[in-house]
Design a protein around this motif. Structure first.
Motif, PDB file in Angstrom:
ATOM      1  N   PHE A  30      -1.364 -38.491 -23.881  1.00 10.63           N
ATOM      2  CA  PHE A  30      -0.403 -38.117 -22.833  1.00 10.63           C
ATOM      3  C   PHE A  30      -0.615 -36.664 -22.427  1.00 10.63           C
ATOM      4  CE2 PHE A  30       3.724 -36.307 -21.496  1.00 10.63           C
ATOM      5  CZ  PHE A  30       3.822 -36.985 -20.287  1.00 10.63           C
ATOM      6  N   GLY A  42      11.080 -30.665 -19.887  1.00  9.31           N
ATOM      7  CA  GLY A  42       9.704 -30.649 -20.380  1.00  9.31           C
ATOM      8  C   GLY A  42       9.585 -30.716 -21.884  1.00  9.31           C
ATOM      9  N   LEU A  43      10.710 -30.748 -22.564  1.00  8.53           N
ATOM     10  CA  LEU A  43      10.678 -30.927 -24.018  1.00  8.53           C
ATOM     11  C   LEU A  43      10.618 -32.421 -24.306  1.00  8.53           C
ATOM     12  CD1 LEU A  43      11.054 -29.945 -26.966  1.00  8.53           C
ATOM     13  CD2 LEU A  43      13.518 -30.076 -26.580  1.00  8.53           C
ATOM     14  N   ILE A  44       9.565 -32.843 -24.987  1.00  2.00           N
ATOM     15  CA  ILE A  44       9.451 -34.263 -25.312  1.00  2.00           C
ATOM     16  C   ILE A  44      10.233 -34.475 -26.593  1.00  2.00           C
ATOM     17  CG2 ILE A  44       7.852 -36.164 -25.765  1.00  2.00           C
ATOM     18  CD1 ILE A  44       5.750 -34.447 -24.228  1.00  2.00           C
ATOM     19  N   PRO A  73      18.473 -35.568 -27.996  1.00  2.00           N
ATOM     20  CA  PRO A  73      18.881 -34.680 -26.910  1.00  2.00           C
ATOM     21  C   PRO A  73      20.118 -33.833 -27.193  1.00  2.00           C
ATOM     22  CG  PRO A  73      18.357 -36.850 -26.055  1.00  2.00           C
ATOM     23  CD  PRO A  73      18.263 -36.952 -27.553  1.00  2.00           C
ATOM     24  N   VAL A 105      20.533 -42.719 -33.682  1.00  2.00           N
ATOM     25  CA  VAL A 105      20.822 -43.526 -32.489  1.00  2.00           C
ATOM     26  C   VAL A 105      20.142 -42.915 -31.263  1.00  2.00           C
ATOM     27  CG1 VAL A 105      22.664 -44.179 -30.879  1.00  2.00           C
ATOM     28  CG2 VAL A 105      22.952 -44.566 -33.331  1.00  2.00           C
ATOM     29  N   SER A 149      16.863 -44.472 -28.897  1.00  2.00           N
ATOM     30  CA  SER A 149      16.797 -44.566 -27.435  1.00  2.00           C
ATOM     31  C   SER A 149      15.633 -43.756 -26.877  1.00  2.00           C
ATOM     32  CB  SER A 149      18.085 -44.042 -26.810  1.00  2.00           C
ATOM     33  OG  SER A 149      19.097 -44.999 -26.880  1.00  2.00           O
ATOM     34  N   GLY A 195      12.324 -45.247 -27.250  1.00  2.00           N
ATOM     35  CA  GLY A 195      12.191 -46.568 -26.645  1.00  2.00           C
ATOM     36  C   GLY A 195      11.136 -46.607 -25.553  1.00  2.00           C
ATOM     37  N   LYS A 196      10.839 -45.430 -24.954  1.00  2.00           N
ATOM     38  CA  LYS A 196       9.903 -45.422 -23.833  1.00  2.00           C
ATOM     39  C   LYS A 196       8.445 -45.474 -24.261  1.00  2.00           C
ATOM     40  CE  LYS A 196      10.758 -40.513 -22.842  1.00  2.00           C
ATOM     41  NZ  LYS A 196      11.805 -40.431 -23.775  1.00  2.00           N
ATOM     42  N   ASP A 220       5.783 -47.421 -25.006  1.00  2.00           N
ATOM     43  CA  ASP A 220       5.432 -48.839 -24.992  1.00  2.00           C
ATOM     44  C   ASP A 220       3.921 -49.057 -24.962  1.00  2.00           C
ATOM     45  OD1 ASP A 220       4.738 -48.106 -22.439  1.00  2.00           O
ATOM     46  OD2 ASP A 220       5.950 -49.613 -21.427  1.00  2.00           O
ATOM     47  N   VAL A 251       1.714 -48.651 -22.791  1.00  2.00           N
ATOM     48  CA  VAL A 251       1.081 -49.196 -21.596  1.00  2.00           C
ATOM     49  C   VAL A 251       0.397 -48.102 -20.780  1.00  2.00           C
ATOM     50  CG1 VAL A 251       1.468 -50.423 -19.419  1.00  2.00           C
ATOM     51  CG2 VAL A 251       2.608 -51.184 -21.508  1.00  2.00           C
ATOM     52  N   ARG A 252       1.134 -47.025 -20.494  1.00  2.00           N
ATOM     53  CA  ARG A 252       0.569 -45.989 -19.631  1.00  2.00           C
ATOM     54  C   ARG A 252      -0.103 -44.870 -20.423  1.00  2.00           C
ATOM     55  NH1 ARG A 252       5.548 -44.698 -15.976  1.00  2.00           N
ATOM     56  NH2 ARG A 252       6.604 -45.108 -17.936  1.00  2.00           N
ATOM     57  N   PHE A 253       0.301 -44.701 -21.690  1.00  2.93           N
ATOM     58  CA  PHE A 253      -0.344 -43.728 -22.579  1.00  2.93           C
ATOM     59  C   PHE A 253      -0.002 -44.172 -23.986  1.00  2.93           C
ATOM     60  CE2 PHE A 253       3.799 -42.233 -21.183  1.00  2.93           C
ATOM     61  CZ  PHE A 253       4.462 -42.073 -22.381  1.00  2.93           C
ATOM     62  N   TRP A 273       2.714 -59.664 -23.628  1.00  2.75           N
ATOM     63  CA  TRP A 273       3.149 -58.262 -23.627  1.00  2.75           C
ATOM     64  C   TRP A 273       4.101 -57.962 -24.773  1.00  2.75           C
ATOM     65  CZ3 TRP A 273       8.214 -56.964 -23.495  1.00  2.75           C
ATOM     66  CH2 TRP A 273       9.126 -57.901 -22.971  1.00  2.75           C
ATOM     67  N   TYR A 278       3.436 -55.141 -27.441  1.00  2.00           N
ATOM     68  CA  TYR A 278       4.406 -54.044 -27.524  1.00  2.00           C
ATOM     69  C   TYR A 278       4.854 -53.831 -28.970  1.00  2.00           C
ATOM     70  CZ  TYR A 278       9.122 -52.002 -26.734  1.00  2.00           C
ATOM     71  OH  TYR A 278      10.258 -51.246 -26.755  1.00  2.00           O
ATOM     72  N   GLY A 305       9.697 -35.968 -21.332  1.00  5.33           N
ATOM     73  CA  GLY A 305       9.981 -34.573 -21.005  1.00  5.33           C
ATOM     74  C   GLY A 305      10.829 -34.395 -19.767  1.00  5.33           C
ATOM     75  N   PRO A 310      10.272 -49.637 -18.615  1.00  5.93           N
ATOM     76  CA  PRO A 310       9.508 -49.098 -19.742  1.00  5.93           C
ATOM     77  C   PRO A 310      10.175 -47.908 -20.431  1.00  5.93           C
ATOM     78  CG  PRO A 310       8.390 -48.661 -17.661  1.00  5.93           C
ATOM     79  CD  PRO A 310       9.567 -49.529 -17.343  1.00  5.93           C
ATOM     80  N   LYS A 311      11.277 -47.434 -19.889  1.00  2.31           N
ATOM     81  CA  LYS A 311      12.014 -46.363 -20.566  1.00  2.31           C
ATOM     82  C   LYS A 311      12.755 -46.910 -21.787  1.00  2.31           C
ATOM     83  CE  LYS A 311      15.421 -44.902 -18.141  1.00  2.31           C
ATOM     84  NZ  LYS A 311      16.461 -44.197 -17.351  1.00  2.31           N
TER      85      LYS A 311
END
Lengths: 403, 475
Positions: A50, A130-132, A136, A242, A246, A249-250, A252, A254-256, A266, A270, B46, B87-88
């Protein structure tokens, strides 16, 4: 060196003008703080490959203040604990300060172990854009450094409202410019009697030595009570798990991120990808979060309610004294070696209350020492009282230097 | 045993705000795939959502139009589930603290009178991405289009007050009328800007318990909603009569076979408060401004059309259902024309023309001012109805004045008696048998001969005058 960094900045940025506030300051970041074009995997296979499209707000501000981003360190998976973390080690090798995510005390405990200063600002003071992140409501960008002045300089640059982070309250900015000269003692510091039970004999002696340092510069130390103190850990664990479930959860694949070759559809792909990506202890932590979400939502609601109570209790106590004082770490609980959720929590017992309440806290080395062991002196202040907190820490640090 | 149905509807409506709910991307799902995207709505790591003020305002106006009470505090939750169109891993939705509660709409009841159907609450949420499945090729693939991801929706959750397919359809139409009036949403089931899920259970008539319900999805027109509910009521009744238990699950309406088929168990994921999106606190001042944005709504307007313009209740209803039409009517009627005549021309001529052309008045060249001038010429006898109709068609397309069109198209009505005499002479000469018929007492012949005479005048004869002269000659 190669063991410390996951990515080293190869671009020789144009040298900043001498007038730039952070000219020449070398900053290492964790790879969960977005730097445009750098790999940012947050220490996890789930983010393998990523590369962010935008700088984190913290990075934008550091760059425009003339700081030199030397590279990104290694970090614990998704910033949960300190397993594998190297940014504090870089302070001796090429970097002046480290920007570290503090979710349960990482910046403070890591600094304490290596004998550095570590600071976690008030929640809402520094943009999370921008903080991964993972949690939160508890995490924020903290700073570790060899001296307090450089931490203060960094905070002057990165603190303040960012329209890209709508979770930051609309509050007047905290003024760091007069720190540390602005300190006016004496002050009243409280020690939370319920926290003392966590210390062994050596740690108790070391803590006493730290308190003596404070008294030497004119602090009045008194014992205070936080009746809910023993609940901080359970509240942190429940709420953070918790939120982490959440947040993660993103991923997955697929994109990275690592993508498993297993699976006929799928859903199987996944599940297999996530199973292969996450490691312990984060995997167990995510399971805990999913458990509360799906099976015991009531426990999560209880934790949120108790959290509000703890914030009130802490605010009340901090109305009677200026600061609360704790040790930073416990010798027998090594955050780097923690392989389970339980072990991770054991190693951050003394620091996580500040994350639950959103209070600022600073770790000062060289005072809480006994038999050659420095457990770190941790001072926690009122929310948004960050500047005065750092001033007080400076006064203590100067007295250490004077010997 | 006689059963009655208990029906609740959950209706998703896409708001027509300029941007998405949590970022500045255009709210245009139909554009070239994945064009209207950014790191926020691609849900990349991010990024932080920031709530669109415009979407919140439109949602609020929509809630007010449905008579809901805006809540002083509302907040977004994470509705946790994973699917490739999300996908989130969670959807931002207001589960615990919705934007508004306790609304209603009135419908015409099946047996006459009005029936009030209650709305439980309305909440805001973000839409998910769109999946396109390509099954044609060697390897079937699924594509994800993020244009729709993060676009603003409101979900309108009814109370279980609805008892029949008719009431369900009327409820949807009433919502649509109200929402379209506010200009906050298009509400087209065919286009997917309005999506209806129905929860249906049945119980012995006269009892008050709620039995296990079945959810039905995938209806793409109001008609289909009625048909799907009717099918489901019959299916469940047969189940009960056979002694089978009703199981909580979701069914899909198949518009070709006109049946519902089982899809999956009903899924309810957990909802956790979102730690990043700020809570919404409504101030009195802001709420007042939102209320001021609400236009005069159709029921009120219809009442006013009765008292102010003397329309019958039916005419007033027809003139108030659509906001564009209602404003066009009023603008025309104010120009000194008979309100009945205006209503008649809008309902029988203009409205069908617009429907044929699939346009709104706004989209045509017609203005109320020119429409009024046309009707005035009709009233004065300069043109006849046939001519007026022809000119109206032209007014939809060009900005020419109706007067010029009359001259250019030679639509001026022929009232010149000598010209009409000539036409009548010709007709009588060619149809002597019919003339005999009339003289023997068959009055129907007049209509037939009138038709021939109008045709001979190319539709331009003054029909009243022509008839008078024809009857006189025949007599």
């Amino acid at each position: 060196m190669s063991g410390i960094y996951t990515y080293k900045n190869v671009l020789t940025d144009a040298p900043a003008g001498a007038a730039s506030p952070l000219a020449g300051v070398r900053v290492v970041v964790q790879p969960n703080i977005s730097v445009r074009g750098w790999p940012c995997d947050a220490g996890s296979k789930a983010l393998e490959g990523f590369v962010p499209l935008q700088d984190a707000e913290v990075v934008t501000r550091l760059k425009s203040a003339g700081a030199l981003l030397v590279g990104s360190s290694r970090m614990a998976e998704l910033g949960f604990g300190l397993t594998g973390e190297t940014s504090v080690r870089s302070l001796g090798e090429g970097a002046d300060v480290a920007a570290m995510t503090d979710t349960m005390g990482e910046a403070r405990v890591a600094s304490a172990t290596e004998g550095f200063f570590g600071f976690k600002p008030s929640f809402g003071l520094v943009s999370r854009f921008g903080l991964i992140g993972l949690v939160p409501s508890m995490e924020c960008t903290g700073v570790a450094g060899r001296d307090l002045n450089s931490i203060i300089d960094i905070m002057t640059t990165i603190a303040g409202k960012d329209p890209n982070d709508p979770s930051m309250p609309d509050e007047p900015p905290v003024d760091f410019t007069s720190t540390p000269q602005g300190f006016e003692g004496p002050f009243r510091a409280g020690i939370v009697k319920e926290s003392l039970d966590l210390l062994n004999e050596t740690e108790a002696h070391a803590f006493k030595a730290g308190l003596a340092r404070m008294e030497a510069i004119g602090a009045a130390i008194e014992e205070v009570s936080l009746p809910g103190y023993s609940l901080f850990r359970a509240v942190h664990n429940t709420v953070a798990a918790v939120e982490a479930s959440s947040s993660a959860g993103k991923y997955d694949s697929v994109r990275f991120g690592h993508r498993s070759p297993q699976g006929r559809n799928w859903n199987e792909m996944y599940l297999a990808s996530r199973g292969e990506s996450f490691r312990l202890p984060v995997k167990a932590f995510l399971f805990q979060g999913a458990f509360f979400q799906f099976e015991d939502y009531g426990a999560f609601e209880d934790a949120c309610r108790i959290r509000n109570r703890l914030v009130r209790e802490t605010t009340d106590v901090l109305g009677a004294v200026d600061f609360l004082v704790f040790p930073t770490r416990r010798m027998e609980h090594d955050a780097w070696a923690a392989g389970s959720v339980r072990a991770v929590y054991e190693s951050f017992m003394l620091t996580l209350p500040a994350n639950v309440t959103g209070s600022p806290a600073v770790q000062v080395p060289g005072c809480a020492v006994h038999d050659g062991v420095d457990i770190g002196l941790q001072i926690m202040g009122r929310r948004r009282d960050d500047a005065r907190l750092l001033s007080a820490a400076s006064a203590i640090a100067s007295s250490v230097l004077r010997g | 045993m006689k059963y009655e149905a208990v029906i609740g509807l959950e209706i998703h409506v896409q708001l027509n705000s300029a941007t998405k709910l949590f970022c500045d991307c255009p709210n245009r799902p139909g554009d070239e795939p994945n064009r209207n995207t950014c790191p926020v709505c691609l849900w990349l790591p991010g990024n932080l959502p920031h709530l669109s003020r415009e979407a919140l305002e439109k949602a609020t106006v929509a809630c007010l139009a449905l008579n809901c009470t805006i809540q002083p505090v509302s907040a977004f939750d994470q509705k946790v589930y994973y699917y490739p169109d999300l996908p989130k891993g969670f959807q931002l939705s207001q589960h615990h603290l919705p934007l508004s509660r306790n609304g209603w709409v009135d419908i015409a009841a099946e047996k006459g009178g009005m029936k009030r159907l209650r709305i439980h609450h309305i909440h805001m949420e973000e839409d998910v991405a769109k999946l396109v499945h390509e099954t044609e090729g060697k390897t079937p693939i699924s594509l994800v289009d993020f244009n729709r991801a993060g676009t603003p929706l409101i979900e309108i959750v009814s109370e279980p007050d609805i008892r029949s397919p008719y009431e369900a359809m009327e409820y949807i139409k009433a919502l649509r009328t109200q929402l379209r009036y506010t200009g906050t949403a298009e509400c087209s089931m065919e286009q997917g800007t309005m999506r209806v899920d129905a929860n249906i259970s049945i119980r012995p008539e006269g009892t008050s318990e709620f039995n296990t319900k079945v959810e039905v999805k995938n209806m793409n027109s109001i008609r289909n909603v009625g048909d799907a509910i009717a099918y489901e009521i019959t299916r469940q009744t047969e189940c009960l009569e056979k002694g089978e238990a009703i199981i909580l699950h979701t069914r899909l309406w198949d518009p070709d076979k006109r049946v519902t088929t089982a899809m999956r168990g009903k899924f309810a994921g957990p909802c956790v408060p979102d730690p990043s999106v700020a809570k919404i606190r409504v101030t009195e001042d802001w709420l007042k401004r939102m209320q001021e944005r609400l236009p005069e709504m159709p029921a009120k307007k219809a009442e006013r059309f009765v008292t102010e313009y003397g329309l019958t209740p039916d005419e007033a209803l027809a003139m108030s259902l659509d906001r564009d039409i209602s404003e066009f009517f009023e603008d025309t009627a104010k120009r000194g024309l008979s309100p009945h005549k205006v209503t008649n021309w809008i309902t029988t001529h203009l409205a069908p023309m617009l429907k044929d052309r699939n346009q709104t008045i706004e989209e045509t060249a017609l203005t109320a001012e020119r429409f009024a001038r046309l009707l005035a010429m009709l009233e004065k006898g300069v043109i006849n109805a046939h001519g007026a109709r022809e000119i109206l068609l032209k007014l939809l397309e060009s900005n020419e004045s109706p007067e010029d069109l009359v001259e250019k198209g030679q639509f001026r009505q022929v009232s010149d008696t000598s010209e009409l005499e000539g036409i009548i002479d010709g007709i009588i000469a060619d149809h002597s048998a019919d003339v005999e018929d009339f003289r023997k007492g068959n009055e129907k012949v007049v209509g037939f001969l009138m038709g021939l005479a109008m045709k001979a005048s190319k539709g331009k004869a003054n029909p009243k005058l022509l008839r008078e002269m024809l009857v006189k000659r025949l007599g």
